[in-house]
Scaffold this active site. Structure first.
Site, PDB file in Angstrom:
ATOM      1  N   HIS A 165     -64.142-114.898  24.551  1.00  0.00           N
ATOM      2  CA  HIS A 165     -65.487-114.844  23.954  1.00  0.00           C
ATOM      3  C   HIS A 165     -65.387-114.433  22.477  1.00  0.00           C
ATOM      4  CE1 HIS A 165     -69.907-113.483  24.221  1.00  0.00           C
ATOM      5  NE2 HIS A 165     -69.484-112.906  23.102  1.00  0.00           N
ATOM      6  N   GLU A 166     -64.526-113.438  22.189  1.00  0.00           N
ATOM      7  CA  GLU A 166     -64.395-112.937  20.807  1.00  0.00           C
ATOM      8  C   GLU A 166     -63.657-113.936  19.911  1.00  0.00           C
ATOM      9  OE1 GLU A 166     -66.299-110.707  20.369  1.00  0.00           O
ATOM     10  OE2 GLU A 166     -66.401-109.681  22.283  1.00  0.00           O
ATOM     11  N   GLY A 201     -67.111-105.710  23.203  1.00  0.00           N
ATOM     12  CA  GLY A 201     -66.272-106.379  22.217  1.00  0.00           C
ATOM     13  C   GLY A 201     -67.117-106.725  21.004  1.00  0.00           C
ATOM     14  N   GLN A 220     -69.856-111.379  13.569  1.00  0.00           N
ATOM     15  CA  GLN A 220     -71.094-110.795  14.091  1.00  0.00           C
ATOM     16  C   GLN A 220     -71.671-109.710  13.174  1.00  0.00           C
ATOM     17  OE1 GLN A 220     -69.285-110.087  18.230  1.00  0.00           O
ATOM     18  NE2 GLN A 220     -71.430-110.552  18.666  1.00  0.00           N
ATOM     19  N   CYS A 257     -74.100-111.427  24.824  1.00  0.00           N
ATOM     20  CA  CYS A 257     -73.554-111.370  23.467  1.00  0.00           C
ATOM     21  C   CYS A 257     -74.525-110.588  22.581  1.00  0.00           C
ATOM     22  CB  CYS A 257     -73.375-112.791  22.925  1.00  0.00           C
ATOM     23  SG  CYS A 257     -72.690-112.844  21.260  1.00  0.00           S
ATOM     24  N   LEU A 258     -73.985-109.687  21.764  1.00  0.00           N
ATOM     25  CA  LEU A 258     -74.838-108.901  20.869  1.00  0.00           C
ATOM     26  C   LEU A 258     -75.528-109.800  19.843  1.00  0.00           C
ATOM     27  CD1 LEU A 258     -72.516-105.810  20.307  1.00  0.00           C
ATOM     28  CD2 LEU A 258     -74.496-105.973  21.820  1.00  0.00           C
ATOM     29  N   HIS A 287     -65.902-116.513  18.684  1.00  0.00           N
ATOM     30  CA  HIS A 287     -66.709-116.112  17.522  1.00  0.00           C
ATOM     31  C   HIS A 287     -65.978-116.423  16.217  1.00  0.00           C
ATOM     32  CE1 HIS A 287     -70.301-114.151  19.018  1.00  0.00           C
ATOM     33  NE2 HIS A 287     -69.638-113.349  19.827  1.00  0.00           N
TER      34      HIS A 287
END
Ligand code: GNR
Ligand code: NI
Length: 181
Positions: free
Chosen positions: A141-142, A46, A51, A99-100, A145
């Site tokens: 999670h997204e 995702g 990000q 997480c990236l 963000h």
């Protein structure tokens, strides 16, 4: 399409509350295409706009990537514009999240197991989706963000600070190894 730079903690763009999108047009579709390509390139499942340094309410997810053993190949891409979680189950589930924007760090996070989400799709059409399992976890999670929240913000201050310190060390190391141009 373009692979975008991924911002990592503690970059302030990750703490900002992202703005709603007012129109799903070709420019926004290009942003979504670039985000998807960036996500595949970095083996994520995702990716949310903040990000890649864009403070708008857009996210992409693909849980059906296959490329040999790993990820990185287009499976079933999902696009969410202005997502709103309109229902959370009482039941919770725990997932070992990564997480990236917090590279190489993982921790268990508890979240509602099922959700219902309202959003605009790739064509700007209103949609509703009920999600469970990894999709429910990933969507939460997204959406976090978009509100300036990282998975580590769900941990105790002690665990969060351990991770942030490790990340700082890691960033310093990779900067030291980088070849100067
Ligand atoms: O690639 C990712 N894996 C993942 C694993 C468990 C829970 C959430 C995620 S999302 C993450 C990519 C990312 O940072 N998205 O914001
Ligand atoms: Ni993330």
């Amino acid at each position: 399409m373009t692979i975008l730079k991924i911002y990592t903690a503690p970059d302030p763009v990750l703490k900002r509350v992202a703005s709603p999108v007012d129109k799903v047009d070709d420019a926004l579709r290009r942003q979504m295409d670039d985000m998807l390509e960036t996500m595949y390139d970095d083996d994520g499942i995702g990716l949310a706009a903040p990000q890649v340094g864009i403070s708008n309410r857009v996210l992409v997810i693909d849980l059906e990537q296959k490329d040999g053993a790993g990820l990185g190949k287009k499976g079933n891409p999902l696009y969410f514009v202005n997502p709103e979680i309109i229902w959370f189950s009482e039941e919770c589930s725990v997932y070992n999240e990564g997480c990236l924007s917090v590279p190489e760090m993982y921790a268990e996070v508890e979240r509602p197991a099922q959700i219902r989400v309202k959003y605009l799709d790739y064509n700007g059409k209103e949609q509703e989706l009920e999600a469970d399992g990894l999709l429910a976890t990933c969507l939460q999670h997204e959406v976090d963000h978009l509100d300036g929240i990282l998975f580590i913000d769900h941990l105790s201050a002690l665990k969060r600070n351990i991770i942030l310190r490790k990340l700082k060390k890691l960033t310093k190391l990779s900067e030291a190894e980088a070849v100067p141009v």
